[in-house]
Design an enzyme around this catalytic site. Structure first.
Site, PDB file in Angstrom:
ATOM      1  N   GLY A 174      40.609  41.974  26.035  1.00  0.00           N
ATOM      2  CA  GLY A 174      39.342  42.157  25.334  1.00  0.00           C
ATOM      3  C   GLY A 174      38.670  40.906  24.830  1.00  0.00           C
ATOM      4  N   ASN A 194      36.345  39.287  26.305  1.00  0.00           N
ATOM      5  CA  ASN A 194      34.901  39.448  26.553  1.00  0.00           C
ATOM      6  C   ASN A 194      34.289  40.424  25.549  1.00  0.00           C
ATOM      7  OD1 ASN A 194      33.758  37.961  29.029  1.00  0.00           O
ATOM      8  ND2 ASN A 194      35.790  38.609  29.668  1.00  0.00           N
ATOM      9  N   LEU A 219      39.363  47.513  34.613  1.00  0.00           N
ATOM     10  CA  LEU A 219      39.991  47.334  35.929  1.00  0.00           C
ATOM     11  C   LEU A 219      39.929  48.542  36.852  1.00  0.00           C
ATOM     12  CD1 LEU A 219      43.073  45.149  34.931  1.00  0.00           C
ATOM     13  CD2 LEU A 219      40.866  44.445  35.901  1.00  0.00           C
ATOM     14  N   LYS A 220      39.296  49.628  36.411  1.00  0.00           N
ATOM     15  CA  LYS A 220      39.188  50.777  37.334  1.00  0.00           C
ATOM     16  C   LYS A 220      37.848  50.731  38.057  1.00  0.00           C
ATOM     17  CE  LYS A 220      40.569  54.975  36.246  1.00  0.00           C
ATOM     18  NZ  LYS A 220      41.743  55.364  37.060  1.00  0.00           N
ATOM     19  N   ASN A 280      28.617  44.258  34.793  1.00  0.00           N
ATOM     20  CA  ASN A 280      30.017  43.827  34.867  1.00  0.00           C
ATOM     21  C   ASN A 280      30.087  42.305  34.867  1.00  0.00           C
ATOM     22  OD1 ASN A 280      32.913  44.101  35.461  1.00  0.00           O
ATOM     23  ND2 ASN A 280      32.392  43.302  37.489  1.00  0.00           N
ATOM     24  N   HIS A 305      32.248  39.169  36.296  1.00  0.00           N
ATOM     25  CA  HIS A 305      33.271  38.823  37.288  1.00  0.00           C
ATOM     26  C   HIS A 305      33.586  37.333  37.149  1.00  0.00           C
ATOM     27  CE1 HIS A 305      35.658  39.147  40.898  1.00  0.00           C
ATOM     28  NE2 HIS A 305      35.072  38.053  41.337  1.00  0.00           N
ATOM     29  N   ASP A 318      31.839  44.742  42.998  1.00  0.00           N
ATOM     30  CA  ASP A 318      31.210  43.412  42.781  1.00  0.00           C
ATOM     31  C   ASP A 318      29.983  43.208  43.675  1.00  0.00           C
ATOM     32  OD1 ASP A 318      34.536  42.075  42.578  1.00  0.00           O
ATOM     33  OD2 ASP A 318      33.244  42.822  40.972  1.00  0.00           O
ATOM     34  N   GLU A 364      32.159  33.034  30.937  1.00  0.00           N
ATOM     35  CA  GLU A 364      32.132  34.476  30.651  1.00  0.00           C
ATOM     36  C   GLU A 364      31.631  34.799  29.245  1.00  0.00           C
ATOM     37  OE1 GLU A 364      35.657  36.632  31.871  1.00  0.00           O
ATOM     38  OE2 GLU A 364      36.269  34.914  33.053  1.00  0.00           O
TER      39      GLU A 364
END
Ligand code: GRF
Length: 196
Positions: A16, A18, A86-87, A103, A105, A146, A176
């Site tokens: 966590g 981010n 991650l899903k 998202n 990446h 992505d 990030e």
């Protein structure tokens, strides 16, 4: 007329950091068009849930997507931010929030992305390839992992002595944690305009 803030749900799976950057940005007044009102995770052990609790943000754990969709509707969520989640979301969820899911990446898409490219693996591949510059990307989420429209990117130098771990840390710190709050504010402002 008071214009309601965009209601944001952040989805997490791990540490966590981010999410922490988002919560810190909100507290510092760098996210004003939206409000993080909910944190969701597929992992009950995610330390990100502790971070949410420390900031007084409600959280929930889910396995089935039906439960996720119900909770998002119940909380009247306008926007979803994937922060170390991650899903892979199904087309159901993506269609329900078309253009309102972003998202982060940890690479410069289209490099080092797609199936199986997540977390530390991304940095292992970057070092394996021998790139001199990597970075992070914030993008809209569509049905291709992505693959959605790029919103923002930030480059980070790769150093000769880098390991996957040192590179991951630098990409987080220098890219990030800066990009995601900025992109979240920008997209939340767009949604808020369109919403009212
Ligand atoms: C980060 O590298 C992020 O880019 C990726 O997952 C990693 C862990 O993120 N999506 P966090 O510390 O859980 O935010």
């Amino acid at each position: 007329m008071s214009v309601e803030k965009t209601r944001i749900c952040v989805l997490v799976s791990g540490g966590g950091t981010n999410l922490q950057a988002l919560l810190d940005a909100q507290k510092a007044g760098r996210i004003t068009s939206g409000k993080i009102v909910l944190v969701g995770s597929n992992n009950p052990e995610a330390y990100a849930l502790t971070r949410a609790a420390e900031h007084g943000v409600d959280s929930f754990v889910f396995t089935e997507e039906a439960a996720l969709l119900d909770k998002l509707a119940e909380e009247e969520i306008d926007m979803i931010v994937l922060a170390g989640f991650l899903k892979i979301l199904s087309p159901n969820v993506i269609r329900a929030y078309e253009g309102r899911i972003i998202n982060i990446h940890p690479a410069l898409i289209p490099s080092f992305c797609g199936k199986g490219c997540y977390g530390l693996h991304v940095h292992e591949k970057a070092l394996e390839y021998g790139v001199k510059v990597t970075g992070a990307t914030v993008h809209f989420v569509n049905e291709i992992p992505d693959g959605g429209q790029i919103i923002a990117q930030k480059a980070v130098d790769v150093l000769p002595e880098d390991t996957p771990e040192t590179l991951q840390k630098r990409v987080m710190e220098q890219a990030e944690w800066i990009l995601l709050p900025e992109a979240t504010e920008a997209v939340a402002a767009e949604i808020r305009k369109g919403k009212n």
